[in-house]
Scaffold this motif. Structure first.
Motif, mmCIF file in Angstrom:
data_model
loop_
_atom_site.group_PDB
_atom_site.id
_atom_site.type_symbol
_atom_site.label_atom_id
_atom_site.label_comp_id
_atom_site.label_asym_id
_atom_site.label_seq_id
_atom_site.Cartn_x
_atom_site.Cartn_y
_atom_site.Cartn_z
ATOM 1 N N LYS A 38 26.599 67.196 74.169
ATOM 2 C CA LYS A 38 25.639 67.566 75.208
ATOM 3 C C LYS A 38 26.357 68.368 76.295
ATOM 4 O O LYS A 38 27.464 68.033 76.689
ATOM 5 C CB LYS A 38 25.037 66.295 75.811
ATOM 6 C CG LYS A 38 23.811 66.513 76.637
ATOM 7 C CD LYS A 38 23.234 65.170 77.043
ATOM 8 C CE LYS A 38 21.760 65.280 77.317
ATOM 9 N NZ LYS A 38 21.158 63.972 77.564
ATOM 10 N N VAL A 49 24.427 65.359 71.761
ATOM 11 C CA VAL A 49 24.695 63.939 72.025
ATOM 12 C C VAL A 49 25.624 63.817 73.225
ATOM 13 O O VAL A 49 26.663 64.479 73.288
ATOM 14 C CB VAL A 49 25.343 63.272 70.787
ATOM 15 C CG1 VAL A 49 25.687 61.825 71.072
ATOM 16 C CG2 VAL A 49 24.418 63.372 69.579
ATOM 17 N N ASN A 50 25.261 62.956 74.162
ATOM 18 C CA ASN A 50 26.111 62.642 75.305
ATOM 19 C C ASN A 50 27.352 61.925 74.765
ATOM 20 O O ASN A 50 27.245 60.896 74.122
ATOM 21 C CB ASN A 50 25.347 61.756 76.285
ATOM 22 C CG ASN A 50 26.130 61.476 77.530
ATOM 23 O OD1 ASN A 50 27.345 61.598 77.574
ATOM 24 N ND2 ASN A 50 25.429 61.067 78.570
ATOM 25 N N ASP A 52 29.883 60.442 76.390
ATOM 26 C CA ASP A 52 30.561 59.581 77.360
ATOM 27 C C ASP A 52 31.236 58.375 76.716
ATOM 28 O O ASP A 52 32.075 57.733 77.331
ATOM 29 C CB ASP A 52 29.579 59.086 78.426
ATOM 30 C CG ASP A 52 29.179 60.185 79.392
ATOM 31 O OD1 ASP A 52 29.836 61.246 79.400
ATOM 32 O OD2 ASP A 52 28.206 59.979 80.138
ATOM 33 N N ARG A 64 27.432 52.271 72.373
ATOM 34 C CA ARG A 64 26.982 53.374 73.231
ATOM 35 C C ARG A 64 26.601 54.607 72.405
ATOM 36 O O ARG A 64 25.610 55.275 72.673
ATOM 37 C CB ARG A 64 28.083 53.717 74.228
ATOM 38 C CG ARG A 64 27.735 54.810 75.192
ATOM 39 C CD ARG A 64 26.749 54.308 76.256
ATOM 40 N NE ARG A 64 26.416 55.359 77.164
ATOM 41 C CZ ARG A 64 27.010 55.558 78.336
ATOM 42 N NH1 ARG A 64 27.973 54.759 78.740
ATOM 43 N NH2 ARG A 64 26.630 56.542 79.097
ATOM 44 N N ALA A 65 27.401 54.885 71.361
ATOM 45 C CA ALA A 65 27.121 56.031 70.492
ATOM 46 C C ALA A 65 25.787 55.856 69.777
ATOM 47 O O ALA A 65 25.022 56.816 69.643
ATOM 48 C CB ALA A 65 28.252 56.223 69.484
ATOM 49 N N GLU A 68 23.103 56.775 72.254
ATOM 50 C CA GLU A 68 23.083 58.209 72.554
ATOM 51 C C GLU A 68 22.568 59.019 71.362
ATOM 52 O O GLU A 68 21.786 59.963 71.532
ATOM 53 C CB GLU A 68 24.478 58.696 72.953
ATOM 54 C CG GLU A 68 25.032 58.068 74.213
ATOM 55 C CD GLU A 68 24.271 58.432 75.479
ATOM 56 O OE1 GLU A 68 23.421 59.345 75.451
ATOM 57 O OE2 GLU A 68 24.515 57.789 76.510
ATOM 58 N N GLU A 71 18.722 58.463 70.922
ATOM 59 C CA GLU A 71 17.976 59.206 71.940
ATOM 60 C C GLU A 71 17.966 60.708 71.652
ATOM 61 O O GLU A 71 16.930 61.362 71.787
ATOM 62 C CB GLU A 71 18.565 58.950 73.326
ATOM 63 C CG GLU A 71 18.250 57.581 73.868
ATOM 64 C CD GLU A 71 18.879 57.323 75.230
ATOM 65 O OE1 GLU A 71 19.488 58.251 75.814
ATOM 66 O OE2 GLU A 71 18.770 56.185 75.709
ATOM 67 N N ALA A 72 19.107 61.258 71.234
ATOM 68 C CA ALA A 72 19.191 62.698 70.970
ATOM 69 C C ALA A 72 18.327 63.098 69.770
ATOM 70 O O ALA A 72 17.607 64.094 69.823
ATOM 71 C CB ALA A 72 20.646 63.104 70.738
#
Length: 108
Positions: A38, A49-50, A52, A64-65, A68, A71-72
């Motif tokens: 992202k 994809v973020n 972070d 977390r992945a 993310e 959502e993406a």
């Protein structure tokens, strides 16, 4: 009719842009989403994809992945529904996670 398909973020897969087949088109779009951080696409900074989660310990990074990636894919490929996200590891690079996304594609 709904079928499940798996898409991996492995770098060795060749992309065929402009695929005439709907399923191939959706799977390629998901592959592009998975491999695009992202903020790296000019004019579409929200695409991808973020990343972070990159420096987190493995269990936290996986959790977390998953969030993310889900959502993406939901935002950028509405023709697919994410069913599962799993990770494999690249033995040549310590700590590198390779996501595989299982999706359902509604074929009408």
């Amino acid at each position: 009719m709904t079928r499940s398909y798996k898409v991996s973020a492995r770098e060795s897969t060749v992309l065929e842009l402009g695929a005439p087949d709907t399923v191939k088109s959706v799977l390629q779009a998901i592959k592009i989403i998975l491999t695009t951080p992202k903020g790296t696409v000019p004019m579409y900074r929200d695409f991808g994809v973020n990343m972070d989660f990159l420096d987190l310990p493995t269990p936290g990074a996986e959790q977390r992945a998953r969030m993310e990636i889900r959502e993406a894919v939901e935002e950028w490929e509405p023709r697919a529904t994410v069913k599962d996200i799993t990770f494999s590891r690249d033995e040549s690079q310590s700590g590198k996670l390779i996501p595989t996304v299982e999706v359902e594609i509604n074929i009408e």
